[in-house]
Design an enzyme around this catalytic site. Structure first.
Site, mmCIF file in Angstrom:
data_model
loop_
_atom_site.group_PDB
_atom_site.id
_atom_site.type_symbol
_atom_site.label_atom_id
_atom_site.label_comp_id
_atom_site.label_asym_id
_atom_site.label_seq_id
_atom_site.Cartn_x
_atom_site.Cartn_y
_atom_site.Cartn_z
ATOM 1 N N HIS A 175 13.282 -9.066 -12.144
ATOM 2 C CA HIS A 175 14.305 -10.075 -12.265
ATOM 3 C C HIS A 175 14.242 -11.126 -11.044
ATOM 4 C CE1 HIS A 175 16.678 -6.889 -10.105
ATOM 5 N NE2 HIS A 175 16.977 -7.956 -9.349
ATOM 6 N N ASP B 142 2.707 -2.430 -2.312
ATOM 7 C CA ASP B 142 3.518 -3.482 -1.941
ATOM 8 C C ASP B 142 3.053 -4.201 -0.953
ATOM 9 O OD1 ASP B 142 6.050 -5.251 -1.493
ATOM 10 O OD2 ASP B 142 7.290 -3.406 -2.018
ATOM 11 N N ASP C 48 -1.744 -7.127 -3.709
ATOM 12 C CA ASP C 48 -1.176 -8.165 -4.211
ATOM 13 C C ASP C 48 -1.142 -7.869 -5.893
ATOM 14 O OD1 ASP C 48 -0.364 -10.703 -5.501
ATOM 15 O OD2 ASP C 48 -2.144 -11.623 -4.693
#
Length: 339
Positions: A245, A201, A226
């Protein structure tokens, strides 16, 4: 006729006050009122003394929240938490108190930019706050801590459902791409003590997460990355939970292509995609919030949309099912392509 008109007017007014209700509820959570009131009626004077608030204003707040069904009053001027709102307590096993605070704060404020989303499809959050969600959190550590805790609250039922559904018996290393504070991995590693896990992350997320205790101990590692540039860890199972999403179609595809490249480095590696598929009226509300809060161009998708996206990234769906948490699980393998 006049009685019907009056009833309709009251219903409309209650809807108009919706933003006020969620803000009031979040403030009650910050003050710890769900825990202080609990299951027994507590005099409002005692609640005011415990929270350092004015008795008269607090009484008005609680009467407002009683109108919304969150607290119940008695004839003596006391209040208790309504049973359906028990998840607002800190000690509830499925607590949603941090999610309440997050939704009432920057998420609800972002709806002041709904007009931008409606006309351009761009993020209302960026319009209101001057930046996208994740840079906003990087600049505000206190809000970021609430965000982490809220995502963990939402994650726990899914982690439990996945651990009970998917067979990790032959798996040794799991990589959670965009895994946040590690709640999902920690649960899986606790369930299957032979596993080790790597959470990828943003640097600030990994820094916060690594500072927290985890049941899996040293078997859980956090690696800043990244993931839109490269998925840098190797494993035989990769996870993408509630990640796709959040992003535009272009960034979704780029991320999946990076995961596919990582799958190629380990024979037999698989990707597990966990996504809520927004369906029905309840799904519409969630989808609208996503379009307002998340990255420009973020849109909900159906199962067919997701399978098509995975295929475009060179991934074949081997298995698809709905988990007890409501998430949909898609197990994917990299397609064999000519080199």
């Amino acid at each position: 006729m006049s009685e019907n008109v009056e009833t309709e007017a009251r219903s409309l007014l209650r809807l108009f006050y919706g933003g006020q209700f969620v803000k009031a509820l979040a403030e009650a959570v910050r003050l710890g009122l769900p825990d202080l009131a609990g299951d027994d009626f507590v005099p409002v004077a005692d609640l005011a003394a415990a929270t350092g608030t004015r008795r008269d204003v607090l009484d008005t707040l609680l009467r407002t929240l009683a109108l919304a069904g969150a607290f119940e009053p008695d004839a003596a001027g006391g209040y208790r938490l309504a049973g359906a709102f028990a998840p607002l307590r800190a000690d509830h096993p499925r607590s949603l108190r941090n999610m309440c605070v997050l939704m009432a704060g920057p998420y609800t404020d972002a709806f002041n930019g709904l007009g931008r989303t409606l006309t351009s499809g761009e993020s209302g959050f960026a319009r209101v706050h001057g930046t996208d969600l994740y840079p906003y959190l990087t600049e505000r550590p206190e809000t970021a801590a609430v965000f982490d805790a809220a995502m963990a609250e939402l994650c726990r039922p899914t982690a439990h459902a996945l651990a009970g559904t998917y067979d990790f018996g032959e798996v040794r290393r799991v990589v959670d791409v965009g895994g946040g504070d590690g709640t999902l991995l920690d649960a899986l590693l606790t369930h299957a003590p032979w596993l080790e896990g790597v959470c990828l992350d943003r640097p600030t997320v990994c820094e916060r997460a690594a500072a927290r205790p985890h049941l899996a101990g040293g078997r859980l590692a956090f690696r800043p990355a990244d993931v839109f540039a490269e998925v840098t860890a190797d494993g035989d199972r990769f996870l993408l939970k509630n990640v796709l999403h959040d992003w535009s179609p272009e960034l979704r595809l780029r991320l999946l292509e990076n995961v596919r490249a990582a799958l190629d480095r380990t024979e037999g590696a698989r990707l597990l995609v966990l996504e809520p598929l927004f369906e029905g009226e309840e799904g519409a509300a969630h989808a609208l919030a996503q379009m307002v809060v998340c990255h420009d161009g973020s849109r909900p998708f159906t199962a067919e949309d997701l399978v098509a996206l995975l295929a475009h990234a060179g991934l074949t769906v081997l298995r698809a099912e709905r988990l007890s948490s409501g998430h949909h699980l898609f197990e994917c393998a990299a397609e064999n392509r000519p080199r």
